[in-house]
Structure formats: C-alpha cells, structure tokens
Scaffold this motif. Structure first.
Motif, short mmCIF file in Angstrom:
data_model
loop_
_atom_site.label_atom_id
_atom_site.label_comp_id
_atom_site.label_asym_id
_atom_site.label_seq_id
_atom_site.Cartn_x
_atom_site.Cartn_y
_atom_site.Cartn_z
N MET A 167 0.80 -1.24 0.01
CA MET A 167 0.15 -0.11 -0.05
C MET A 167 0.91 1.27 0.05
SD MET A 167 -2.96 -1.25 2.70
CE MET A 167 -3.87 -2.75 2.47
N ASP A 168 1.95 1.34 -1.01
CA ASP A 168 2.66 2.47 -0.46
C ASP A 168 2.30 3.45 -1.91
OD1 ASP A 168 4.21 1.79 1.15
OD2 ASP A 168 5.67 0.56 0.09
N GLY A 169 1.44 3.31 -2.55
CA GLY A 169 0.85 4.25 -3.72
C GLY A 169 1.10 3.70 -5.03
N ASP A 170 1.71 2.65 -5.42
CA ASP A 170 1.71 2.09 -6.57
C ASP A 170 0.45 1.01 -7.07
OD1 ASP A 170 4.62 3.24 -6.86
OD2 ASP A 170 5.36 1.29 -5.84
N ASP A 171 0.57 0.84 -8.27
CA ASP A 171 -0.78 -0.15 -8.59
C ASP A 171 -0.37 -1.39 -8.03
OD1 ASP A 171 -1.86 2.00 -10.26
OD2 ASP A 171 -0.71 1.10 -12.09
N PRO A 172 -1.64 -2.06 -7.74
CA PRO A 172 -1.36 -3.34 -6.93
C PRO A 172 -0.69 -4.33 -7.71
CG PRO A 172 -3.73 -2.37 -6.53
CD PRO A 172 -3.17 -1.59 -7.62
N GLU A 173 -0.10 -5.15 -7.23
CA GLU A 173 0.72 -6.36 -8.09
C GLU A 173 -0.46 -7.33 -8.42
OE1 GLU A 173 3.53 -8.10 -5.52
OE2 GLU A 173 4.53 -6.25 -5.62
N PRO A 174 -0.51 -7.52 -9.79
CA PRO A 174 -1.45 -8.43 -10.07
C PRO A 174 -1.60 -9.71 -9.71
CG PRO A 174 -0.68 -7.28 -12.25
CD PRO A 174 0.25 -6.98 -10.92
N THR A 208 -2.50 8.87 7.04
CA THR A 208 -3.58 8.50 7.79
C THR A 208 -5.15 8.90 7.07
OG1 THR A 208 -3.83 11.06 8.53
CG2 THR A 208 -2.77 9.42 10.04
N GLU A 209 -4.99 9.38 5.75
CA GLU A 209 -5.96 9.54 4.84
C GLU A 209 -6.56 8.43 4.02
OE1 GLU A 209 -3.13 11.03 4.39
OE2 GLU A 209 -3.45 12.85 5.24
N ILE A 210 -7.75 8.09 4.51
CA ILE A 210 -8.18 6.94 3.73
C ILE A 210 -8.04 6.54 2.38
CG2 ILE A 210 -10.74 7.70 3.43
CD1 ILE A 210 -9.53 4.06 4.66
N ARG A 215 -7.92 1.82 -2.34
CA ARG A 215 -8.14 0.94 -3.38
C ARG A 215 -7.61 -0.27 -3.38
NH1 ARG A 215 -3.44 2.40 -7.83
NH2 ARG A 215 -1.85 3.34 -6.46
N TYR A 216 -6.66 -0.20 -2.30
CA TYR A 216 -5.91 -1.50 -1.92
C TYR A 216 -6.83 -2.16 -1.08
CZ TYR A 216 -1.90 1.05 -3.32
OH TYR A 216 -1.04 1.89 -3.82
N ILE A 219 -9.62 -4.19 -2.71
CA ILE A 219 -9.37 -5.46 -3.51
C ILE A 219 -9.69 -6.61 -2.37
CG2 ILE A 219 -7.37 -7.02 -3.99
CD1 ILE A 219 -6.12 -4.64 -5.08
N LEU A 220 -9.60 -6.50 -1.13
CA LEU A 220 -9.73 -7.32 0.20
C LEU A 220 -11.21 -7.48 0.21
CD1 LEU A 220 -6.96 -6.08 2.32
CD2 LEU A 220 -6.83 -8.25 0.82
N TRP A 221 -12.12 -6.26 0.38
CA TRP A 221 -13.41 -6.27 0.48
C TRP A 221 -14.13 -6.70 -0.35
CZ3 TRP A 221 -14.92 -4.13 5.14
CH2 TRP A 221 -16.34 -4.04 5.23
N ASP A 222 -13.89 -6.50 -1.76
CA ASP A 222 -14.39 -7.30 -2.99
C ASP A 222 -14.42 -8.75 -2.75
OD1 ASP A 222 -15.29 -4.67 -3.54
OD2 ASP A 222 -13.77 -4.73 -5.39
N ALA A 223 -13.36 -9.32 -2.28
CA ALA A 223 -12.90 -10.59 -2.23
C ALA A 223 -13.59 -11.09 -1.15
CB ALA A 223 -11.50 -10.97 -2.25
N PHE A 224 -13.39 -10.74 0.17
CA PHE A 224 -13.95 -11.30 1.38
C PHE A 224 -15.12 -10.72 1.93
CE2 PHE A 224 -9.44 -12.48 1.30
CZ PHE A 224 -9.46 -13.76 1.59
N SER A 225 -15.59 -9.58 1.40
CA SER A 225 -17.01 -8.93 2.10
C SER A 225 -16.99 -8.63 3.22
CB SER A 225 -18.20 -9.85 1.43
OG SER A 225 -18.34 -10.55 2.56
N GLU A 226 -17.95 -8.09 3.76
CA GLU A 226 -18.05 -7.81 5.05
C GLU A 226 -18.15 -8.96 6.01
OE1 GLU A 226 -22.58 -6.68 6.03
OE2 GLU A 226 -21.88 -5.52 4.68
#
Length: 281
Positions: A167-174, A208-210, A215-216, A219-226
C-alpha cells in the motif's frame, strides 16, 4: 422503537496485539534489542491505556515468541485480565511434542489457535488436530495457504495483515490480487484488516487519509466481503508507522464507514467471534 444501526456503536475487539517483557530475568526472544520503538515491557495495561479510551473492549494476543512456555506466560496474564479474550499461540508443528503441547494449551478457554511458521506437505496431520479441537490457524497468504484451506475445509484460517497487499501508492501487483481472489473462494478463510500503516505501507510517517489505502482495501473487501474481514491493530508493532494506536483504529473505522451499516459490527467483533470463537469474560 428499534435503535438506529447507524448511531448505535458496535463492540470493538482488536484481534492482533503482542505482549512480551524483554526485561524478565529470562529475557524474551522477540523483539530485537535494536528495535528501540517496541523493545520495552509490554503488558496488558499498556494496551488498555491506548485501547479502552477509543472504545476497544477486548483483544486477542498473537504470540511472537517461539518459546513454548511463553504461551503459558500469556495465559497466566489472561487469568488476571479479562481484557484478553484470546491467545493465538506459537507452537512448532514439527516438534515431536506438538500434540502434547496443543492438548495442554487447548484446555485453557483463552487459547484459540496457533500462528503458522513454515509449512510443508507433511504438516496436515498436525493441522488436522487443530481442526479436530475446533482451533484456528493464523498465517500469511501464499500458495500453500490455499492447499491447506482445500485439504482442511473445517479449519478456520485467518490471513494476517491485509494478505500482503502493498500500500505504498503503486498499482497493486496482479499476482497478489489474483491470490487474494483465489483465497476468498474458500469459505473457511478470513482476512485481517491489520498492518496497514506499519507493514503494508512503508511511508513514514504513514498516511492517515483513507484515500491512500482505499483502492488496496477494496481488493480485499470485494473478495472477502463484510462477512470475513476482521480488525486487528498489530500493536505495538504499529508504532513503527509513527502513528498512534488511535490513528490505526480510526483508519479502519474510516474505511468501514464507507460500507453498508451492517459491516461495522461484523468487522469489529462478530466476524472475530466466528473466526476465533472467543468467549465473553
């Protein structure tokens, strides 16, 4: 009149803290003395001083020490401190006494599972014992994690620290994104919303800004959901981010607040109860 779920605060349980005392007579194998940020006595009172004022009602300890008796050390602390809801122990599954150790510690109601080190194909018998005792397994996400989930569908597996997504600002690794999506296909897997500031982001002080993280995390939320995301602070390792405990919790809260109202209670306590089966104390 029924209460409004948008205004009623959910219970908060922190599922990833560490306790240790390097200044005991016998010392401690972790952390390293050169780590001046966290190399200091860290007992429940230090965590409670930070956690309770921001609404956290209990915590799960994840053991970093490889010394078998340090599992008992934490359980002894828990006997006197109900804030500790669970212990994720640290036991070597290749130790010839692993079965004896797990039988011993599992008798304590606070002992909720173990964290993984290195796993090999011959580990399944030991992992099956965890499943049989209704304990959980914490570990990092890799290809072997997927094979464990497939081989042992009744074993509850908790993937630590945002599944390794950087989560350093680069595009996520595919490849990392693909691994997360394949992991989420296994219903016995949970993902810990932890390590965002101190492990997944290396910027110091951590943002600290969301918007930096969203965007990272999506990826987790879309996969595992709430239903399978769990909050953990990674305190006191989180102090390496140059941010406070309150900052870490607020980041998670800010992100979850962008999701349906039903997500708050699930992420901050209900999913943890399902994953670890901790009991109210």
């Amino acid at each position: 009149m029924p209460s409004d779920p948008h205004t009623e605060a959910a219970m908060i349980v922190d599922t990833h803290i560490h306790l240790y005392d390097p200044h005991r007579p016998e010392g401690a194998p972790w952390p390293d003395p050169d780590d001046t940020v966290i190399y200091l006595t860290t007992l429940p009172d230090r965590c409670i001083e930070r956690a309770k004022p921001v609404g956290v009602e209990g915590a799960v300890v994840v053991e970093c020490s490889e010394w078998v008796e340090d599992n008992q050390w934490v359980l002894d602390l828990a006997d006197d401190e109900p804030f500790i809801l669970g212990l994720v122990g640290n036991l070597d599954i290749h130790d010839e006494r692993f079965g004896d150790h797990i039988d011993r510690f599992s008798k304590h109601p606070v002992f909720r599972g173990i964290r993984a080190r290195m796993w090999k194909p011959d580990d399944f018998d030991g992992l099956r014992k965890l499943s049989d005792l209704d304990l959980s397994l914490d570990l990092s996400l890799n290809e072997l994690t997927l094979s464990i989930a497939k081989e042992l569908p009744d074993l509850r597996i908790i993937i630590n620290h945002c599944a390794g997504i950087k989560m350093d600002g680069d595009d996520p690794e595919p490849d990392a994104v693909d691994l997360v999506r394949r992991a989420a296909e296994h219903p016995n897997m949970f993902c810990k919303l932890s390590g965002m500031m101190d492990l997944r982001c290396t910027i110091r002080p951590a943002p600290t800004e969301i918007d930096h993280y969203a965007r990272y995390l999506d990826i987790l939320w879309d996969a595992f959901s709430e239903d399978r995301m769990i909050f953990g602070s990674d305190w006191p390792v989180s102090d390496r981010s140059d941010r406070s405990y309150a900052d870490v919790l607020k980041l998670a809260q800010d992100y979850v607040s962008t999701k349906p109202a039903s997500a708050e209670a699930k992420v901050f306590s209900e999913n943890a109860r399902r994953a670890y089966k901790w009991q109210d104390r």
